[in-house]
Write an enzyme that holds these catalytic residues in place. Sequence first.
Site, PDB file in Angstrom:
ATOM      1  N   TYR A  90     -15.162  -5.946 -88.843  1.00  0.00           N
ATOM      2  CA  TYR A  90     -16.563  -5.630 -88.531  1.00  0.00           C
ATOM      3  C   TYR A  90     -17.362  -5.264 -89.774  1.00  0.00           C
ATOM      4  O   TYR A  90     -18.594  -5.428 -89.797  1.00  0.00           O
ATOM      5  CB  TYR A  90     -16.616  -4.524 -87.482  1.00  0.00           C
ATOM      6  CG  TYR A  90     -16.077  -4.994 -86.156  1.00  0.00           C
ATOM      7  CD1 TYR A  90     -16.810  -5.888 -85.371  1.00  0.00           C
ATOM      8  CD2 TYR A  90     -14.818  -4.619 -85.712  1.00  0.00           C
ATOM      9  CE1 TYR A  90     -16.303  -6.364 -84.181  1.00  0.00           C
ATOM     10  CE2 TYR A  90     -14.303  -5.097 -84.510  1.00  0.00           C
ATOM     11  CZ  TYR A  90     -15.054  -5.975 -83.745  1.00  0.00           C
ATOM     12  OH  TYR A  90     -14.549  -6.458 -82.565  1.00  0.00           O
ATOM     13  N   ASP A 115     -16.040 -18.082 -88.969  1.00  0.00           N
ATOM     14  CA  ASP A 115     -14.695 -18.649 -89.124  1.00  0.00           C
ATOM     15  C   ASP A 115     -14.681 -20.023 -89.783  1.00  0.00           C
ATOM     16  O   ASP A 115     -13.610 -20.540 -90.113  1.00  0.00           O
ATOM     17  CB  ASP A 115     -14.000 -18.777 -87.764  1.00  0.00           C
ATOM     18  CG  ASP A 115     -13.708 -17.429 -87.128  1.00  0.00           C
ATOM     19  OD1 ASP A 115     -13.812 -16.413 -87.837  1.00  0.00           O
ATOM     20  OD2 ASP A 115     -13.384 -17.401 -85.933  1.00  0.00           O
TER      21      ASP A 115
END
Length: 492
Positions: free
Chosen positions: A376, A220
Site C-alpha cells: 500500500y 501489475d
Amino acid sequence: MGSEEKTTPKMIRGEAGYVLEDVPHLIDYLPDLPTYPNPLQDNPAYSVVKQYFVDIDDTVAQKIVVHKSSPRGMHFRRAGPRQRVYFESDEVHACIVTCGGLCPGLNTVIREIVCGLYDMYGVHKVLGIEGGYKGFYSSNTTNLTPKSVNDIHKRGGTILGTSRGGHDTLKIVDSIEDRGINQVYIIGGDGTQKGASVIFEEIQKRGLKVAVAGIPKTIDNDIAVIDQSFGFDTAVEEAQRAINAAHVEAESVENGIGVVKLMGRYSGFIAMYATLASRDVDCCLIPELPFRLEGKGELLEFIEKRLKENGHMVIVVAEGAGQVLTAESMRSVDHQDASGNKLLLDVGLWLSQKIKDHFTRNKKMHINLKYIDPTYMIRAIPSNASDNIYCTLLAHSAMHGAMAGYTGFTVGPVNGRHAYIPFHRITGVQNKVVITDRMWARLLSSTNQPSFLSSRDVEDAKKEEEPPTQQLLDGEKEKQHQDNPNKKAAAA
C-alpha cells in the site's frame, strides 16, 4: 450490467497477412455527422511542429520481429491528432472517472486530460465523477479546470476517489445522457475497461453522439497488447526501497533472511524487474513460476544452501505466487473481491512461516527472518518523472482520439508508438511473464537461483507462448504449419 450486445470487430485485411483491427467510430452509427478543422492548426505551441497531424492511414504493428515467411500480423490505428474533428470546442462536455485500485499516476492522467482539452482544443466543460462508476448516479460531480488540477500530479491516489464493481450500466448511460456529456474518459484496469466496453455498447445502442475513451491502468503491468502500463515504473523504483531494507536487515544478523512481498496478482513483472534492478535478491518467486517447498533442488533446500554460502539471503515473492501451495496447506475456499478478482492468501506470511517451521523442525541452523510488505505504500505514492511523461502521452492520445470521433477504444504504446486498441483486445487475456524467454533467463543468471521447472513445466510454458490465432488471417495458420511444419514462431 445492462446491454450485452456486442459490436463486431472492425477488421481490414491486406496483402501478405496484413490485418488492421480498427476501433469503432461515431460515424459507424451516426453517418451524417459534420466535421470541423482541428483547432490545433491555430495553436501557437504546435505551429513549429512540421507534421502535427497523423495520417488517417497510419497504423502501428503489434509485432516487430516476424519470420520472413510468416504473416505480417496485426496492426492498430495510430494515435494522435487528426486534421478534421467531430466535435466543436464549445459543444464538448467531457467527464473523467477513475475506478479500481490506486496506482501512481492517476492524478497526472486527470490533470493532463483537463489541461489538454483546455489548452489544445479550447474545451471548458470538464466534469470529474466522484467515487468511481457509481458516482455517475450516486455522488456529486466536480468541475475540473487547469487551475483546480494544477498541482494534483504531486499527490498520490486520485482526487476523484474510486470504487470497485457493483455499478448499473443503464443508470450510468442515463446520467451521461441527462447531463449532456459527450466525451467520457475512463481510467482503470481490466474490470474497468470491461465496464467501459459495456457502457459504449449501450451508448451506441441509443445512438448517442458520445465518445468513450479508456486509459488502461494496472500497477501489475498485466494489460495485454500495450508495452507497459502507467505506474509500473514508479512501483519498481519504490520496490527497491523495500528490497534494500530487507537486504540491510538480512546481512546485519547471523543467517538473516529478508522476505519482501510485492504486487503481482497474476503476473510477476514488478517482482521480476525489481529483482533485476536490485541485484541484492537471491530468489524471486512469481505467479507464472511453479515451485515446491520440499525435495531435492526445491526452495527450502536452496535457502539452506544460500545461507551456508553467504550467511544471509533476500527473497522477493509476488502476491500471486504459490497460491496452489497455500490453498492446499490452508484448505482455503475460493472468494472474490467486488471487481471479480480472486482473493489471494498472503503468500508472504505463509512462506515466512514455512521457512521458520522448516529450520525449527530440522534444527540445522538458527535463522533471523524479517518480512516486509510495502504494497500500500507503493500504490499510494505519486508517479515518478518517467511515469509523469507517459501519463501525459496517454491522456493526449485519448483526447485526440475522442475529438477525432473514435470511440469504444483504449490507448497505449505498442512497440513504442501510441495506438487505439479495441476494448476486447486488452480485456480478453492478461500479459504475463514468459519464463522461457531471455528476460527470465537474465534474472536466473543474476540471482543464481534454480529455475524450479520440470521438463513438463517448460513444455507447458512454451505452448502458452504460441501466438493467438486471431492475429493471423483466416486459414493462414494452417497454411503456415503445412509449409513449415517444424518451424515455430520467432522468439520475441
